[in-house]
Design an enzyme around this catalytic site. Sequence first.
Site, PDB file in Angstrom:
ATOM      1  N   ILE A 230      87.270  65.888 -24.561  1.00 34.64           N
ATOM      2  CA  ILE A 230      87.734  64.519 -24.384  1.00 34.64           C
ATOM      3  C   ILE A 230      88.980  64.464 -23.514  1.00 34.64           C
ATOM      4  O   ILE A 230      89.170  63.516 -22.740  1.00 34.64           O
ATOM      5  CB  ILE A 230      87.976  63.824 -25.750  1.00 34.64           C
ATOM      6  CG1 ILE A 230      88.286  62.339 -25.553  1.00 34.64           C
ATOM      7  CG2 ILE A 230      89.066  64.535 -26.537  1.00 34.64           C
ATOM      8  CD1 ILE A 230      87.206  61.561 -24.830  1.00 34.64           C
TER       9      ILE A 230
ATOM     10  N   GLU B 247      85.545  60.326 -32.777  1.00 39.50           N
ATOM     11  CA  GLU B 247      85.925  60.921 -34.057  1.00 39.50           C
ATOM     12  C   GLU B 247      85.872  62.438 -33.990  1.00 39.50           C
ATOM     13  O   GLU B 247      85.311  63.021 -33.070  1.00 39.50           O
ATOM     14  CB  GLU B 247      84.999  60.421 -35.170  1.00 39.50           C
ATOM     15  CG  GLU B 247      83.517  60.356 -34.816  1.00 39.50           C
ATOM     16  CD  GLU B 247      82.884  61.654 -34.413  1.00 39.50           C
ATOM     17  OE1 GLU B 247      83.174  62.681 -35.067  1.00 39.50           O
ATOM     18  OE2 GLU B 247      82.098  61.677 -33.464  1.00 39.50           O
TER      19      GLU B 247
ATOM     20  N   GLY C  28      80.874  64.329 -29.819  1.00 42.03           N
ATOM     21  CA  GLY C  28      81.829  63.465 -30.510  1.00 42.03           C
ATOM     22  C   GLY C  28      83.096  63.336 -29.687  1.00 42.03           C
ATOM     23  O   GLY C  28      83.068  63.411 -28.459  1.00 42.03           O
ATOM     24  N   GLU C  29      84.216  63.115 -30.364  1.00 43.15           N
ATOM     25  CA  GLU C  29      85.537  63.012 -29.724  1.00 43.15           C
ATOM     26  C   GLU C  29      85.669  61.802 -28.803  1.00 43.15           C
ATOM     27  O   GLU C  29      86.649  61.689 -28.075  1.00 43.15           O
ATOM     28  CB  GLU C  29      85.860  64.272 -28.904  1.00 43.15           C
ATOM     29  CG  GLU C  29      85.816  65.569 -29.659  1.00 43.15           C
ATOM     30  CD  GLU C  29      86.039  66.781 -28.767  1.00 43.15           C
ATOM     31  OE1 GLU C  29      86.264  66.615 -27.539  1.00 43.15           O
ATOM     32  OE2 GLU C  29      85.984  67.908 -29.280  1.00 43.15           O
ATOM     33  N   GLY C  30      84.694  60.891 -28.784  1.00 51.29           N
ATOM     34  CA  GLY C  30      84.727  59.792 -27.824  1.00 51.29           C
ATOM     35  C   GLY C  30      84.277  60.207 -26.445  1.00 51.29           C
ATOM     36  O   GLY C  30      84.434  59.445 -25.481  1.00 51.29           O
TER      37      GLY C  30
END
Length: 354
Positions: free
Chosen positions: A85, A162, A303-305
């Site tokens: 990210i 997240e 994930g992680e945006g």
Amino acid sequence: MPDDLDARIREAIDSKTKPRGSLGTLEEVAAQVCRAQKTLRPVLDKPTIVVFAADHGLSREPVSAYPREVTEQMAANIAAGGAGINVFTRQHGIELVLVDAGIDWSGARPGRMLDRWIGPGTASSLDGDAMTADELDRCLQAGEDLVTNVVDPDCTVIGFGELGIGNTSAASLLVSALAGIPLGECVGPGSGLVSDGLQRKLDLLLKVQANHPRPVDATEALRFFGGYEIAQMAGAMLQAYGMGRLVLVDGFVATAAFLAAWSMNPAILVHAIFCHESGEPGHATVLAYMGAKPLISLGMRLGEGSGCAVAYPIIASAVAFMNEMASFADAGVSTGIPEEQTDTSVSLPRDGQR
């Protein structure tokens, strides 16, 4: 919002110097951003991605290919700028906010994380409820406060991501409960489970589900199954909508948080752009349940945006053509639209659609 805004958006898009409908999904995105911002001149100012991180009681069970301590290790990696990210937000000039919603730390929290800590991870939903009613209230309030008081006031678009070992398990339970989708269609590999490991995860989650009544609403589902980061994300999404900001939704876990927020306020869907279709098998199913159309499908499940950051340039392109592309009249170009093409104008997303 003027009653004729939809018609004016359609006319503005169709009058650009292009065949009607020739920019495909970009036209749908431009129309949605215009509707959300109630203008024909949409803006994407101070784009921000907020990543909520927390641990889960279920992570002590065999639900992940990685041990529980990876949550804090990866949070430290993001704080240090070394995660996926970080790469993508730097590439596209997006502000990144990292939030400690409830990590079970073995050492000190990195200085570049915001403190919205509720506790050292949720309780195990196998043995009872993941969180108390008070903890849930604090989570929802923390998400609301973050959007109101931490994100730049000039920001018009917020992406949500997240981090948390075990959170695809919580997301699967939430999606099954709120959308009525069989748990077997929701459960996927998460951080990389295969074969027997995936079956053990499903068997365990079926036990969790059997140990709880069917939730009566989204707040009860969040309390039953967690986690802190999902609940804070739901509260933040609702506040972002309330403040008129675009809501960019990442993958399966972020979509589970959005599903909870949508269950609380269905109007939020007008502001939501679902950035990608995750490699998690339950993601496509829950997107279809909400009538949501993801922008891209690259098999991502980090994930992680990360999906928000990768898809953001597409959204920026949609806004750019809306603001900068000449109309036929301005450019002195004849429309020359053949009769058989006159029914190809963009179909605007409506409330409850995307």
